[in-house]
Scaffold this motif. Structure first.
Motif, PDB file in Angstrom:
ATOM      1  N   LEU A 136       4.839 -41.217  38.959  1.00 40.49           N
ATOM      2  CA  LEU A 136       3.927 -42.299  39.341  1.00 40.49           C
ATOM      3  C   LEU A 136       2.515 -42.001  38.847  1.00 40.49           C
ATOM      4  O   LEU A 136       1.817 -42.900  38.352  1.00 40.49           O
ATOM      5  N   ALA A 137       2.097 -40.747  38.965  1.00 43.51           N
ATOM      6  CA  ALA A 137       0.759 -40.375  38.494  1.00 43.51           C
ATOM      7  C   ALA A 137       0.644 -40.564  36.983  1.00 43.51           C
ATOM      8  O   ALA A 137      -0.340 -41.129  36.487  1.00 43.51           O
ATOM      9  N   VAL A 138       1.659 -40.124  36.241  1.00 41.81           N
ATOM     10  CA  VAL A 138       1.639 -40.281  34.784  1.00 41.81           C
ATOM     11  C   VAL A 138       1.676 -41.755  34.404  1.00 41.81           C
ATOM     12  O   VAL A 138       0.968 -42.206  33.494  1.00 41.81           O
ATOM     13  N   GLY A 139       2.523 -42.535  35.112  1.00 40.53           N
ATOM     14  CA  GLY A 139       2.645 -43.953  34.812  1.00 40.53           C
ATOM     15  C   GLY A 139       1.344 -44.708  34.979  1.00 40.53           C
ATOM     16  O   GLY A 139       1.026 -45.619  34.191  1.00 40.53           O
ATOM     17  N   HIS A 140       0.552 -44.334  35.976  1.00 38.13           N
ATOM     18  CA  HIS A 140      -0.722 -45.023  36.195  1.00 38.13           C
ATOM     19  C   HIS A 140      -1.843 -44.463  35.332  1.00 38.13           C
ATOM     20  O   HIS A 140      -2.912 -45.079  35.237  1.00 38.13           O
ATOM     21  N   LEU A 141      -1.621 -43.320  34.705  1.00 34.70           N
ATOM     22  CA  LEU A 141      -2.613 -42.787  33.767  1.00 34.70           C
ATOM     23  C   LEU A 141      -2.463 -43.395  32.369  1.00 34.70           C
ATOM     24  O   LEU A 141      -3.416 -43.394  31.586  1.00 34.70           O
ATOM     25  N   ILE A 142      -1.253 -43.911  32.058  1.00 33.93           N
ATOM     26  CA  ILE A 142      -0.990 -44.414  30.706  1.00 33.93           C
ATOM     27  C   ILE A 142      -1.882 -45.608  30.350  1.00 33.93           C
ATOM     28  O   ILE A 142      -2.483 -45.609  29.258  1.00 33.93           O
ATOM     29  N   PRO A 143      -2.012 -46.672  31.178  1.00 32.91           N
ATOM     30  CA  PRO A 143      -2.854 -47.821  30.784  1.00 32.91           C
ATOM     31  C   PRO A 143      -4.295 -47.444  30.465  1.00 32.91           C
ATOM     32  O   PRO A 143      -4.805 -47.830  29.408  1.00 32.91           O
ATOM     33  N   PHE A 147      11.900 -36.987  37.739  1.00 36.73           N
ATOM     34  CA  PHE A 147      10.755 -37.464  36.958  1.00 36.73           C
ATOM     35  C   PHE A 147      11.213 -38.380  35.832  1.00 36.73           C
ATOM     36  O   PHE A 147      10.636 -39.452  35.603  1.00 36.73           O
ATOM     37  N   VAL A 148      12.256 -37.962  35.108  1.00 37.83           N
ATOM     38  CA  VAL A 148      12.752 -38.750  33.975  1.00 37.83           C
ATOM     39  C   VAL A 148      13.278 -40.103  34.445  1.00 37.83           C
ATOM     40  O   VAL A 148      13.001 -41.145  33.849  1.00 37.83           O
ATOM     41  N   VAL A 149      14.055 -40.106  35.547  1.00 39.74           N
ATOM     42  CA  VAL A 149      14.642 -41.350  36.057  1.00 39.74           C
ATOM     43  C   VAL A 149      13.540 -42.328  36.467  1.00 39.74           C
ATOM     44  O   VAL A 149      13.537 -43.505  36.067  1.00 39.74           O
ATOM     45  N   TYR A 150      12.588 -41.856  37.274  1.00 38.43           N
ATOM     46  CA  TYR A 150      11.546 -42.774  37.757  1.00 38.43           C
ATOM     47  C   TYR A 150      10.576 -43.143  36.648  1.00 38.43           C
ATOM     48  O   TYR A 150      10.063 -44.275  36.622  1.00 38.43           O
ATOM     49  N   ALA A 151      10.328 -42.215  35.720  1.00 40.91           N
ATOM     50  CA  ALA A 151       9.469 -42.541  34.572  1.00 40.91           C
ATOM     51  C   ALA A 151      10.095 -43.635  33.719  1.00 40.91           C
ATOM     52  O   ALA A 151       9.389 -44.485  33.158  1.00 40.91           O
ATOM     53  N   THR A 152      11.425 -43.633  33.608  1.00 37.36           N
ATOM     54  CA  THR A 152      12.111 -44.694  32.873  1.00 37.36           C
ATOM     55  C   THR A 152      11.904 -46.044  33.552  1.00 37.36           C
ATOM     56  O   THR A 152      11.660 -47.070  32.903  1.00 37.36           O
ATOM     57  N   VAL A 153      11.974 -46.060  34.888  1.00 41.36           N
ATOM     58  CA  VAL A 153      11.728 -47.296  35.647  1.00 41.36           C
ATOM     59  C   VAL A 153      10.304 -47.796  35.399  1.00 41.36           C
ATOM     60  O   VAL A 153      10.074 -48.982  35.135  1.00 41.36           O
ATOM     61  N   LEU A 154       9.337 -46.875  35.465  1.00 43.13           N
ATOM     62  CA  LEU A 154       7.939 -47.269  35.268  1.00 43.13           C
ATOM     63  C   LEU A 154       7.693 -47.729  33.837  1.00 43.13           C
ATOM     64  O   LEU A 154       6.916 -48.673  33.607  1.00 43.13           O
ATOM     65  N   ALA A 155       8.325 -47.072  32.867  1.00 46.09           N
ATOM     66  CA  ALA A 155       8.165 -47.485  31.466  1.00 46.09           C
ATOM     67  C   ALA A 155       8.669 -48.907  31.266  1.00 46.09           C
ATOM     68  O   ALA A 155       8.049 -49.705  30.545  1.00 46.09           O
ATOM     69  N   GLN A 156       9.792 -49.234  31.891  1.00 38.27           N
ATOM     70  CA  GLN A 156      10.316 -50.595  31.782  1.00 38.27           C
ATOM     71  C   GLN A 156       9.368 -51.582  32.455  1.00 38.27           C
ATOM     72  O   GLN A 156       9.141 -52.686  31.937  1.00 38.27           O
ATOM     73  N   GLN A 157       8.794 -51.202  33.595  1.00 33.32           N
ATOM     74  CA  GLN A 157       7.846 -52.075  34.286  1.00 33.32           C
ATOM     75  C   GLN A 157       6.616 -52.332  33.406  1.00 33.32           C
ATOM     76  O   GLN A 157       6.169 -53.471  33.272  1.00 33.32           O
ATOM     77  N   ILE A 158       6.082 -51.270  32.802  1.00 31.58           N
ATOM     78  CA  ILE A 158       4.904 -51.425  31.943  1.00 31.58           C
ATOM     79  C   ILE A 158       5.224 -52.334  30.767  1.00 31.58           C
ATOM     80  O   ILE A 158       4.450 -53.245  30.421  1.00 31.58           O
ATOM     81  N   PHE A 176       3.854 -50.447  41.901  1.00 27.98           N
ATOM     82  CA  PHE A 176       4.438 -49.446  42.792  1.00 27.98           C
ATOM     83  C   PHE A 176       5.835 -49.899  43.211  1.00 27.98           C
ATOM     84  O   PHE A 176       6.026 -50.433  44.311  1.00 27.98           O
ATOM     85  N   PRO A 177       6.820 -49.713  42.330  1.00 30.35           N
ATOM     86  CA  PRO A 177       8.202 -50.104  42.673  1.00 30.35           C
ATOM     87  C   PRO A 177       8.796 -49.153  43.712  1.00 30.35           C
ATOM     88  O   PRO A 177       9.441 -48.153  43.378  1.00 30.35           O
ATOM     89  N   LEU A 178       8.565 -49.454  44.984  1.00 26.68           N
ATOM     90  CA  LEU A 178       8.946 -48.542  46.064  1.00 26.68           C
ATOM     91  C   LEU A 178      10.460 -48.417  46.204  1.00 26.68           C
ATOM     92  O   LEU A 178      10.980 -47.332  46.510  1.00 26.68           O
ATOM     93  N   ALA A 179      11.170 -49.528  46.009  1.00 25.29           N
ATOM     94  CA  ALA A 179      12.632 -49.463  46.151  1.00 25.29           C
ATOM     95  C   ALA A 179      13.230 -48.506  45.120  1.00 25.29           C
ATOM     96  O   ALA A 179      14.114 -47.698  45.433  1.00 25.29           O
ATOM     97  N   SER A 180      12.728 -48.576  43.894  1.00 29.15           N
ATOM     98  CA  SER A 180      13.210 -47.660  42.857  1.00 29.15           C
ATOM     99  C   SER A 180      12.833 -46.223  43.172  1.00 29.15           C
ATOM    100  O   SER A 180      13.585 -45.287  42.892  1.00 29.15           O
ATOM    101  N   ALA A 181      11.641 -46.043  43.758  1.00 27.31           N
ATOM    102  CA  ALA A 181      11.215 -44.689  44.142  1.00 27.31           C
ATOM    103  C   ALA A 181      12.152 -44.115  45.195  1.00 27.31           C
ATOM    104  O   ALA A 181      12.597 -42.955  45.103  1.00 27.31           O
ATOM    105  N   ALA A 182      12.457 -44.934  46.206  1.00 25.72           N
ATOM    106  CA  ALA A 182      13.372 -44.466  47.253  1.00 25.72           C
ATOM    107  C   ALA A 182      14.755 -44.182  46.687  1.00 25.72           C
ATOM    108  O   ALA A 182      15.402 -43.179  47.036  1.00 25.72           O
TER     109      ALA A 182
END
Length: 832
Positions: free
Chosen positions: A313-320, A31-42, A335-341
């Motif tokens: 991913l759910a938290v990341g899309h709830l933030i905006p 969760f922390v790793v992917y949340a960091t990716v999503l935070a950078q994307q946002i 939806f950064p799928l490569a980072s998710a994989a």
């Protein structure tokens, strides 16, 4: 697929809750790793979608060259150009302080400000100011002031409006271009923004502008889109640098997850030791059994990784939408799928790494273990001789490197000191020390537990049972506690190091800002009679002190030296100045305090004589203090008033220092207005808010501390998750023990308290080990930086960290303890 593998996987599918509990630390890490990716994307998308400094209405930007008002007029006359506005700034010295006056059209698509009171200036000499400028400089609508122009003239400025810009720095005004050019004293523009008419050929207009401005110092002509993209990329580059630091802390959190996962697998396999022994008894080999357990671990990692990614991913899309409810607009993460994989693969890999050692250890179980219960096989004590030797070697290496760093620490003002190499050595020594802690953890846990458990043992049977439950498996206690210790070590390092740097910064800031306000004019300008008395009598000011200063002195090879006679007795903060030798309070007739760099340039030290010359006069003084940086108020030497008088300086004070009588921004504003009112009869005097410099440094240090502690909190979070999962699995493992305790009379509340106390003890052990490791290494790191920072110990902050960690680890055990207390004694005694 082998029979053993099918048997193990079938057991996992029957108990999916246990699978998630086993991989809970990996789930949180994913969760922390992917949340960091999503935070950078946002963050990056928000920057690219409009947080650059150039308005969306700008089609062309002319900059980086010679641009004049004549060029602006010519560009505005090109066919296809709808608007052309200049962007330039001037620096005006006013009686209220320095003021930046910037140009803006005030309205229309290219304007960057919004008028909130009055109107935008249109006539020469009119300005509009920001809200903070109104408070700080007292320039409300209708106020007038004078400003010195770049060519030595004076221009009268009238405030006609208040406006809101992108950033309000507290000394900012806007005006039409002619007023800004008049203050500058020359016709030179920084930049021109161009908006094209509807249907205009952008490429054709750009070519015409380039041809019009061609020459040796021709400016660049770029499209607004290119400039916005460049600004956004520059902002994104800063974001990337920030997230590089974030990833370092995320990597530490992932390492903590590996340790927690390995400990959890050991507990789970120990609980199933009887089953594994039965498989060995019916012919299962060690190799197939180890591979089956490793496959189970990989499946755990896969499920945990996917769950963690979906949750992030759910938290990341709830933030905006959540932020938009508070008026803050940010972009979605996509939806950064490569980072998710990649995150899922990482979860599987770290789980495999964590499960290998427990799997091979469990596969070596003897068939006779099938005759024992899980409770008797689950708890292992001590460490082997190989692990002990490895731990001692690691500790010796860490101590040797630390000793080497200590021996080579820099002396005062030492040159050619390689701070980077020394800091890397400190980090290397700390890493080796932590590895030694992991290896020797089960041995180190016992004395800490003996000390921490002493009051619990005396508290009654529940306390004794709690201490015995933790001490009954020192390996398990060590595996969980060392992760808590990692978080505490990092937190202690940040708090101790940050406090030391804060004290150093405050000492250095005292030289430039010993009080909240400074009132002075050009060199040699005396304060009018009665100014100091009026300031002292003001109810909005306190700590008023006068001083004199000159900027024409000679000290050895140092010419145009600044000399002052501000009194340390009159300004108490000066006693906190950073000194490398002596004390500033020792300044007296014939004795002086000199700036550190001046002492180094002239080769003088404490007790040496120094000659100060000024306009044909000279005094010979002895060095009573060598300062770490500047002498007070950016001077090079601090003299006694009698020595400054001997240099021919008039007795009238040329500067005044004062503090605000009331705290906060409101008190500071009142004090500022009081000083300006007192000095109104001398327009050549200016008031500087020195306290803003202190606030800026404190704010920057506070932000850095908050960011660092938040990032370290990731490791602490995983440690707390580890405590919770360990307690939960321990409850399952010791269900018969719990039933027996209930059967012999222990109440549900007593059992709940016992298990919660065990969880708290994990936090106590980890916090003690973390503080013992973190504080010395923080001191060593502060010394190795080479800034001559003091070694401090923020005791209350460290005590708060200790208490919070213990409370959180206790809280992590509340739910498992409540579950255990609800099981009836009959059901518990029937369990195997």
């Amino acid at each position: 697929m082998s029979v053993v593998l099918r048997t193990q996987l079938a057991g996992v599918t029957k108990r999916p809750a246990r699978l998630l509990l086993t991989g809970l630390a990996v789930l949180v890490a994913s969760f922390v790793v992917y949340a960091t990716v999503l935070a950078q994307q946002i963050t990056e998308r928000s920057v690219l979608n409009g947080l650059s400094g150039t308005s969306e209405a700008v089609d062309l930007v002319i900059q980086n060259g010679e641009i004049t008002g004549k060029d602006l007029t010519a560009v505005a006359g090109i066919d296809g150009v709808a608007d052309a506005v200049a962007r330039t700034e001037s620096y005006a010295r006013t009686p209220a302080g320095d003021l930046i006056v910037a140009s803006d059209p005030g309205s229309g698509p290219l304007s960057t400000v919004r008028v909130t009171d009055g109107r935008y200036p249109t006539a020469p000499g009119e300005i509009a100011v920001t809200p903070r400028t109104v408070d700080r400089m007292g320039l409300g609508v209708g106020a007038t002031t004078t400003a010195e122009t770049g060519d030595g003239k004076t221009v009268r400025l009238t405030v006609v409006g208040v406006l809101t810009p992108r950033d309000d720095i507290g000394f900012l005004a806007y005006a039409p271009l002619p007023t800004v050019v008049q203050i500058n004293g020359f016709d030179q523009l920084d930049r021109v923004d161009v908006r094209l008419a509807a249907g205009a050929d952008a490429d054709g207009v750009q070519e015409k502008v380039v041809a019009l401005l061609a020459g040796e110092a021709a400016p660049e002509v770029a499209t607004g889109a290119d400039v916005r993209l460049l600004e956004a990329r520059q902002a994104a580059a800063e974001i990337d640098q920030l997230f590089i630091v974030v990833r370092v802390f995320v990597a530490v959190a992932v390492a903590a997850a590996v340790l927690i996962a390995a400990s959890t697998f050991r507990i789970v396999f120990a609980q199933r030791m009887r089953q594994l022994a039965l498989l060995r008894a019916v012919g299962a080999g060690r190799g197939p059994l180890a591979r089956a357990l490793a496959a189970e671990g990989a499946l755990t990692g896969l499920v945990s990784g996917v769950t963690g990614v979906l949750a992030a991913l759910a938290v990341g899309h709830l933030i905006p939408p959540l932020l938009s409810a508070f008026g803050v607009t940010v972009s979605g993460p996509g939806f950064p799928l490569a980072s998710a994989a990649g995150t899922v693969v990482l979860a599987v890999l770290i789980t495999i790494v964590a499960v290998l050692a427990p799997a091979f250890s469990a596969a070596r179980v003897a068939p006779l273990e099938a005759l024992r219960s899980a409770a008797t096989t689950g708890a292992r004590q001590g460490i082997g001789w190989l692990r002990a030797i490895t731990g001692l070697l690691l500790a010796a290496a860490a101590g040797g490197i630390a000793a080497l760093v200590t021996i080579n620490l820099p002396g005062p003002m030492q040159e050619d000191y390689d701070a980077q190499t020394m800091m890397l050595a400190v980090v290397g020594s700390g890493a080796l020390a932590y590895l030694a802690l992991i290896a020797l953890g089960p041995v180190l846990v016992r004395p800490v537990l003996a000390l921490a458990g002493w009051p619990l043992r005396r508290s009654g049977p529940v306390g004794r049972l709690a201490v015995g439950g933790v001490g009954g498996s020192s390996r398990r206690a060590a595996a969980v506690s060392v992760v808590v210790a990692l978080g505490v070590t990092l937190i202690a390092g940040v708090l101790v190091g940050g406090d030391s740097i804060r004290v150093l910064a405050e000492r250095e800031t005292v030289a430039a800002a010993p009080t909240d306000f400074e009132l002075k004019g050009p060199a040699g300008t005396p304060l009018a009679a009665g100014v100091a008395e009026q300031a002292a009598a003001s109810g909005d000011l306190t700590g008023v002190a006068t001083y004199r200063w000159i900027s024409t002195a000679e000290i050895g090879s140092f010419t145009e030296a600044v000399v002052t006679d501000v009194s340390a007795a009159a300004v108490p903060r000066l006693a906190d100045l950073d000194t490398s030798a002596g004390a500033i309070t020792d300044v007296a007739p014939g004795k002086a305090a000199v700036a550190g760099y001046l002492a180094e340039m002239e080769g003088v030290t404490l007790g040496d004589p120094v000659t100060v010359k000024n306009n044909g006069r000279q005094v010979r003084v002895t060095v009573a203090a060598v300062l770490g940086g500047d002498s007070p108020l950016h001077s090079q030497i601090l003299l006694d008033p009698s020595d400054l008088t001997a240099l021919g300086v008039a007795a009238a004070p040329t500067g005044l220092l004062a503090d605000a009588a009331a705290p906060g921004e409101d008190g500071r504003t009142k004090g500022l207005r009081a000083l300006r009112t007192i000095a109104a009869a001398q327009p050549e005097l200016g008031v500087t808010v020195l306290a803003d410099q202190r606030d800026q440094i404190s704010q920057q240090l506070g932000v850095l501390m908050a960011i660092a502690l938040a990032l370290i909190g990731l490791t602490v979070l995983i440690a707390i998750v580890g405590v919770g999962s360990t307690t939960a699995l321990s409850v399952v493992e010791r269900v018969r023990e719990s039933g027996l305790l209930r059967a012999v009379g222990m109440s549900r509340g007593g059992l709940h308290t016992m298990l919660t106390t065990e969880s708290a003890l994990y936090g106590v052990i980890g916090a003690v080990l973390g503080l013992l490791l973190g504080v010395p290494y923080a001191w060593l790191a502060v010394s190795a930086i080479g800034l001559d920072a003091p070694l401090t110990l923020p005791g209350w902050q460290l005590a708060a960290v200790f208490a919070i960690l213990v409370a959180l680890t206790a809280l992590a055990g509340v739910m498992p303890a409540r579950r255990a207390a609800r099981v009836s004694p009959v059901t518990a005694l029937a369990a195997d």
